[in-house]
Enzyme design. Structure first.
Site, PDB file in Angstrom:
ATOM      1  N   HIS A  90       0.807  -1.211   0.122  1.00 18.40           N
ATOM      2  CA  HIS A  90      -0.099   0.159  -0.111  1.00 18.40           C
ATOM      3  C   HIS A  90       1.077   1.362   0.192  1.00 18.40           C
ATOM      4  CE1 HIS A  90      -2.548   2.984   1.506  1.00 18.40           C
ATOM      5  NE2 HIS A  90      -3.829   2.598   0.963  1.00 18.40           N
ATOM      6  N   GLU A 165      -3.518   2.387  -7.318  1.00 19.80           N
ATOM      7  CA  GLU A 165      -3.905   3.560  -6.345  1.00 19.80           C
ATOM      8  C   GLU A 165      -2.860   4.769  -6.678  1.00 19.80           C
ATOM      9  OE1 GLU A 165      -5.279   2.641  -2.166  1.00 19.80           O
ATOM     10  OE2 GLU A 165      -3.103   1.923  -2.450  1.00 19.80           O
TER      11      GLU A 165
END
Ligand code: 13P
Length: 251
Positions: A90, A165
């Site tokens: 992430h 992302e």
């Protein structure tokens, strides 16, 4: 759309308390017949999610099974506590914990080897985006991950997921932050898909993460290469999150 690409809405609560009502019987964090819903929670919440019957995952995990890694939890330990999946790489972990592409690939390997589904997160920063380096960054981030997939060539495609992302679109608590446009997100998702090994291109789920909310989910999820969302801020608001899941259901 390939049947392996059932829509998946993944809530990432990050380091926040779970929203009130998340463990009730009508919680929007429960999967529907046409949509998988998984919750990526702070570790200490696993027991509540387990008792409520939610499908839950971890926001990170250490590849080594055990050892002197203060503050960490291993993929094996997660598996023992019935975690279903784990986020690898992430952008918060890349930024605040300096996780490298190679280490993220090690995490994905360890997750696969204990039977957890890795969701590998990739995406460019604002500076990289503005400098026109998006494709180069995605290729660099994907390279070691593709090596992992090549080494696990018999892995079912449902057991590995990617999330795109764009770091510049992540809300970080700003509810007015704009997401990528549906067209731009679709273009990048299609590009990512084209970079995957040929036999996985049509079947790998690729989620979009970056200010997905109730108001823009339907348009993003209507794109042919967007298979779901990795949702931060809006996953802390029960009704907004419900709208996202409903948009995925009626896709
Ligand atoms: P937001 O949905 O708050 O932009 O967060 C995206 C994200 O980082 C999910 O992991």
């Amino acid at each position: 759309m390939h049947p392996n690409r059932k829509p998946l809405i993944a809530a990432n609560w990050k380091m926040n308390d779970p929203p009130v009502g998340c463990y009730t019987s009508d919680s929007p964090f429960r999967s529907l017949p046409g949509v998988d819903v998984w919750v990526f929670l702070p570790f200490i919440e696993w027991y509540g999610a387990h008792n409520a019957g939610l499908v839950y995952g971890a926001q990170c995990g250490r590849p080594e099974p055990q050892g002197a890694f203060t503050g960490d939890i291993s993929m094996l330990m997660l598996k023992h506590q019935h975690f279903h999946a784990v986020l690898c790489g992430h952008s918060d972990r890349r930024h605040f914990h300096q996780e490298s592409d190679a280490f993220i690939a090690e995490q994905a390997t360890a997750a696969l080897e204990v039977g957890l589904i890795p969701i590998v997160c990739i995406g460019e920063t604002e500076a990289e985006h503005d400098a026109g380096k998006t494709t180069d960054v995605l290729k660099r981030q994907l390279k070691p991950v593709i090596d992992v997939l090549t080494a696990h060539h018999s892995l079912p495609t449902t057991h590995f997921i990617l999330a795109y992302e764009p770091v510049w679109a992540i809300s970080r608590g700003d509810p007015n932050k704009p997401a990528a446009t549906a067209k731009d997100a679709q273009d990048i998702h299609a590009r990512i898909r084209s970079l995957l090994p040929k036999d996985r291109q049509a079947t790998t789920r690729i989620l979009y993460g970056g200010s997905m909310k109730g108001s823009n989910a339907a348009e993003l999820l209507a794109q042919p290469d967007i298979d779901g969302g990795l949702v931060g801020g809006a996953s802390l608001k029960l009704e907004d999150f419900r709208k996202i899941v409903e948009a995925a259901e009626s896709r």
